[in-house]
Design an enzyme around this catalytic site. Structure first.
Site, PDB file in Angstrom:
ATOM      1  N   ASN A 166      -4.851   6.791  -2.409  1.00 24.32           N
ATOM      2  CA  ASN A 166      -4.504   7.161  -1.026  1.00 24.32           C
ATOM      3  C   ASN A 166      -3.786   8.499  -0.954  1.00 24.32           C
ATOM      4  OD1 ASN A 166      -5.715   5.142   0.404  1.00 24.32           O
ATOM      5  ND2 ASN A 166      -3.984   3.743   0.223  1.00 24.32           N
ATOM      6  N   HIS A 178      -2.028  -2.852  -6.777  1.00 22.61           N
ATOM      7  CA  HIS A 178      -2.659  -2.480  -5.500  1.00 22.61           C
ATOM      8  C   HIS A 178      -4.162  -2.758  -5.548  1.00 22.61           C
ATOM      9  CE1 HIS A 178      -3.848   0.656  -2.330  1.00 22.61           C
ATOM     10  NE2 HIS A 178      -3.291  -0.346  -1.717  1.00 22.61           N
ATOM     11  N   GLU A 188      -4.970  -0.526  -8.705  1.00 28.23           N
ATOM     12  CA  GLU A 188      -3.969   0.433  -9.192  1.00 28.23           C
ATOM     13  C   GLU A 188      -2.744  -0.362  -9.664  1.00 28.23           C
ATOM     14  OE1 GLU A 188      -4.153   4.499  -6.664  1.00 28.23           O
ATOM     15  OE2 GLU A 188      -4.003   2.723  -5.412  1.00 28.23           O
ATOM     16  N   SER A 241       0.834  -1.208   0.000  1.00 33.32           N
ATOM     17  CA  SER A 241       0.000   0.000   0.000  1.00 33.32           C
ATOM     18  C   SER A 241       0.858   1.243   0.000  1.00 33.32           C
ATOM     19  CB  SER A 241      -0.853   0.085   1.263  1.00 33.32           C
ATOM     20  OG  SER A 241      -1.579  -1.064   1.452  1.00 33.32           O
TER      21      SER A 241
HETATM   22  P1  NAD Z   1      -2.161  -9.713   6.720  1.00 35.03           P
HETATM   23  O1  NAD Z   1      -1.347  -9.498   7.952  1.00 35.03           O
HETATM   24  O2  NAD Z   1      -3.614 -10.044   6.827  1.00 35.03           O
HETATM   25  O3  NAD Z   1      -1.502 -10.899   5.855  1.00 35.03           O
HETATM   26  C1  NAD Z   1      -0.119 -10.982   5.606  1.00 35.03           C
HETATM   27  C2  NAD Z   1       0.196 -12.451   5.337  1.00 35.03           C
HETATM   28  O4  NAD Z   1       1.549 -12.539   4.894  1.00 35.03           O
HETATM   29  C3  NAD Z   1       0.101 -13.324   6.603  1.00 35.03           C
HETATM   30  O5  NAD Z   1      -0.698 -14.467   6.322  1.00 35.03           O
HETATM   31  C4  NAD Z   1       1.551 -13.707   6.877  1.00 35.03           C
HETATM   32  O6  NAD Z   1       1.687 -14.963   7.481  1.00 35.03           O
HETATM   33  C5  NAD Z   1       2.136 -13.670   5.475  1.00 35.03           C
HETATM   34  N1  NAD Z   1       3.585 -13.526   5.446  1.00 35.03           N
HETATM   35  C6  NAD Z   1       4.333 -12.667   6.162  1.00 35.03           C
HETATM   36  N2  NAD Z   1       5.641 -12.850   5.866  1.00 35.03           N
HETATM   37  C7  NAD Z   1       5.685 -13.819   4.932  1.00 35.03           C
HETATM   38  C8  NAD Z   1       6.747 -14.456   4.219  1.00 35.03           C
HETATM   39  N3  NAD Z   1       8.016 -14.111   4.437  1.00 35.03           N
HETATM   40  N4  NAD Z   1       6.440 -15.398   3.323  1.00 35.03           N
HETATM   41  C9  NAD Z   1       5.160 -15.755   3.096  1.00 35.03           C
HETATM   42  N5  NAD Z   1       4.122 -15.192   3.746  1.00 35.03           N
HETATM   43  C10 NAD Z   1       4.379 -14.249   4.646  1.00 35.03           C
HETATM   44  O7  NAD Z   1      -1.928  -8.435   5.821  1.00 35.03           O
HETATM   45  P2  NAD Z   1      -2.872  -7.835   4.661  1.00 35.03           P
HETATM   46  O8  NAD Z   1      -3.811  -6.859   5.248  1.00 35.03           O
HETATM   47  O9  NAD Z   1      -3.400  -8.956   3.824  1.00 35.03           O
HETATM   48  O10 NAD Z   1      -1.812  -6.997   3.826  1.00 35.03           O
HETATM   49  C11 NAD Z   1      -0.920  -7.623   2.928  1.00 35.03           C
HETATM   50  C12 NAD Z   1      -0.333  -6.568   2.010  1.00 35.03           C
HETATM   51  O11 NAD Z   1      -1.398  -5.939   1.285  1.00 35.03           O
HETATM   52  C13 NAD Z   1       0.422  -5.448   2.724  1.00 35.03           C
HETATM   53  O12 NAD Z   1       1.499  -5.064   1.934  1.00 35.03           O
HETATM   54  C14 NAD Z   1      -0.625  -4.342   2.810  1.00 35.03           C
HETATM   55  O13 NAD Z   1      -0.051  -3.066   2.894  1.00 35.03           O
HETATM   56  C15 NAD Z   1      -1.345  -4.519   1.492  1.00 35.03           C
HETATM   57  N6  NAD Z   1      -2.720  -4.009   1.438  1.00 35.03           N
HETATM   58  C16 NAD Z   1      -3.568  -4.156   2.496  1.00 35.03           C
HETATM   59  C17 NAD Z   1      -4.880  -3.680   2.397  1.00 35.03           C
HETATM   60  C18 NAD Z   1      -5.859  -3.865   3.524  1.00 35.03           C
HETATM   61  O14 NAD Z   1      -6.891  -3.186   3.520  1.00 35.03           O
HETATM   62  N7  NAD Z   1      -5.605  -4.760   4.462  1.00 35.03           N
HETATM   63  C19 NAD Z   1      -5.315  -3.068   1.208  1.00 35.03           C
HETATM   64  C20 NAD Z   1      -4.423  -2.959   0.128  1.00 35.03           C
HETATM   65  C21 NAD Z   1      -3.134  -3.433   0.260  1.00 35.03           C
END
Ligand code: NAD
Length: 396
Positions: free
Chosen positions: A193, A143, A155, A122
């Protein structure tokens, strides 16, 4: 189907976003290789997908046979090496540059030379992740919005290295999956954003400086500018700590004083007032009648809203176009699909470029902030012999 579609898609990190992204590709008929750190995390990812697809069946959006086929298209792994045959890898691990850089470096040794590496970050630098690979031309930002299976907008972020053919292929596949994509360069907050959070931070700054009361500003943005909710109601929904994290990332990048985190935002986050989820933010959400957190204005300037917020926002949107960062059409699409806001370039047309220029000049004269200087494109449009025609040409 093109080459990318025939090869499986690997999704790394099966949390909220990764599980959603895996579902999107599997629903579109792609084989998906789901990878997370350990069995427990993989199992959480499976549960997220099972719940989401079960819900889609209950709502009549998916047949149970299609759900079973969708789930069957996903393999589950705990080792990055499983991505070996992937045509596309989408990384959705923790928002931590060290974690992501490590994944990108390791992927370089796993995948073939044609594989596209995409990150769902993000706010981190896609360029920095690209630099961790041997071929940055194949690295791109993708994104998705939450929940990924439902939100239409994606995006696509290109760095200075990204091969345009890589970006175009990714977009084409996403269109086949029913998504709408917009393109932009690699800056903190991308398009949606950057514009949204910049606007929220400015609203908090003005509120904290006693320009008007909380509800007066919220009301002006809804009634006067047609936004779906006021900035303080929206901050409470998004989460004040989430808002602050993006503001800080933008501030880190620009060091422009107008982007500095609003002191009131920092104070509320430090106080644990994170919004709806914590029971209190700018508004109380715990049934109490807690006083609003901002000061009583000495000289109330409520009548100057929504302009005090809308004009800098339009100036920023025009600056993105001027700098070749994103097109006016993509900015309009992003803001309307990504946060249900009115399209900025429709607003510009409604208000008239000459009036927006005059108003923005007044804001700049009062604040002296460099970023409030009307951008060259706004000056050109506002001073054109026929501003409406000039704007129409820009949008064509
Ligand atoms: P989350 O914490 O729900 O999930 C992250 C996952 O990644 C977990 O299951 C974790 O075990 C796994 N993980 C961590 N390190 C790892 C590794 N080395 N190898 C394999 N898996 C690994 O997080 P999220 O909310 O799903 O966010 C994930 C990404 O998406 C982030 O970069 C976040 O900024 C982006 N994002 C989030 C949102 C949102 O609204 N939550 C929206 C857009 C983008």
């Amino acid at each position: 189907m093109d080459e990318q579609a025939k090869q499986p898609v690997a999704v790394i990190g099966l949390g909220t976003m990764g599980a959603g992204i895996a579902e999107v590709y599997a629903r579109g008929g792609h084989r998906v290789i789901g990878i997370d750190r350990d069995e427990a995390a993989v199992s959480r990812g499976r549960t997220i997908i099972a719940r989401s697809t079960d819900r889609a069946v209950e709502r009549g959006k998916l047949s149970s046979d299609d759900r079973d086929a969708l789930v069957d298209r996903i393999e589950w792994h705990t080792d990055l090496a499983a991505a070996v045959d992937a045509g596309l890898v989408v990384e959705a691990a923790f928002e931590d540059i060290t974690v992501k850089r490590d994944i990108f470096t390791r992927l370089t040794d796993v995948v073939g030379p044609e594989t596209v590496l995409a990150t769902n970050t993000s706010s981190l630098s896609v360029t920095e992740l690209a630099a961790a690979t041997t071929d940055p031309s194949r690295v791109v930002g993708v994104h998705f919005f939450n929940p990924a299976p439902v939100q239409q907008l994606v995006e696509i972020i290109s760095t200075v290295h990204t091969d345009p053919a890589v970006r175009d292929r990714l977009a084409e596949t996403l269109h086949q999956l029913g998504k709408t994509t917009i393109g932009c360069g690699d800056r903190a907050g991308f398009v949606v954003n950057r514009l949204l959070i910049g606007y929220l931070n400015r609203a908090i700054t003005l509120y904290g400086n006693g320009y008007a009361r909380r509800d007066e500003i919220d009301h002006a943005m809804v009634e006067g500018a047609g936004y779906p909710m006021g900035p303080f109601a929206l901050c409470d929904l998004v989460g004040l700590e989430v808002t602050l994290a993006v503001v800080e990332r933008i501030w880190d990048e620009t060091r422009d004083r107008a982007d500095a985190p609003a002191p009131l935002l920092r104070q509320l986050v430090a106080a644990g007032h994170h919004g709806r989820k914590s029971g209190r933010g700018f508004h109380p959400h715990d049934g109490s009648d807690a006083a609003e957190p901002g000061p009583e204005p000495l000289r109330n300037r409520r009548d100057e809203f929504p302009d005090l917020l809308v004009l800098p926002y339009l100036n920023e949107a025009l600056r993105m176009v001027e700098q070749g960062y994103a097109s006016s059409a993509d900015i309009d699409t992003g803001m309307s699909l990504g946060c249900r806001m009115p399209k900025p370039f429709d607003q510009l047309a409604e208000l008239g470029p000459a009036a927006v220029l005059a108003g923005q000049r007044a804001i700049h004269a009062e604040t002296g902030e460099a970023s409030h200087l009307p951008c060259r494109l706004l000056v050109e449009l506002g001073e054109a012999a026929e501003p409406t025609a000039a704007l129409a040409e820009l949008r064509s």
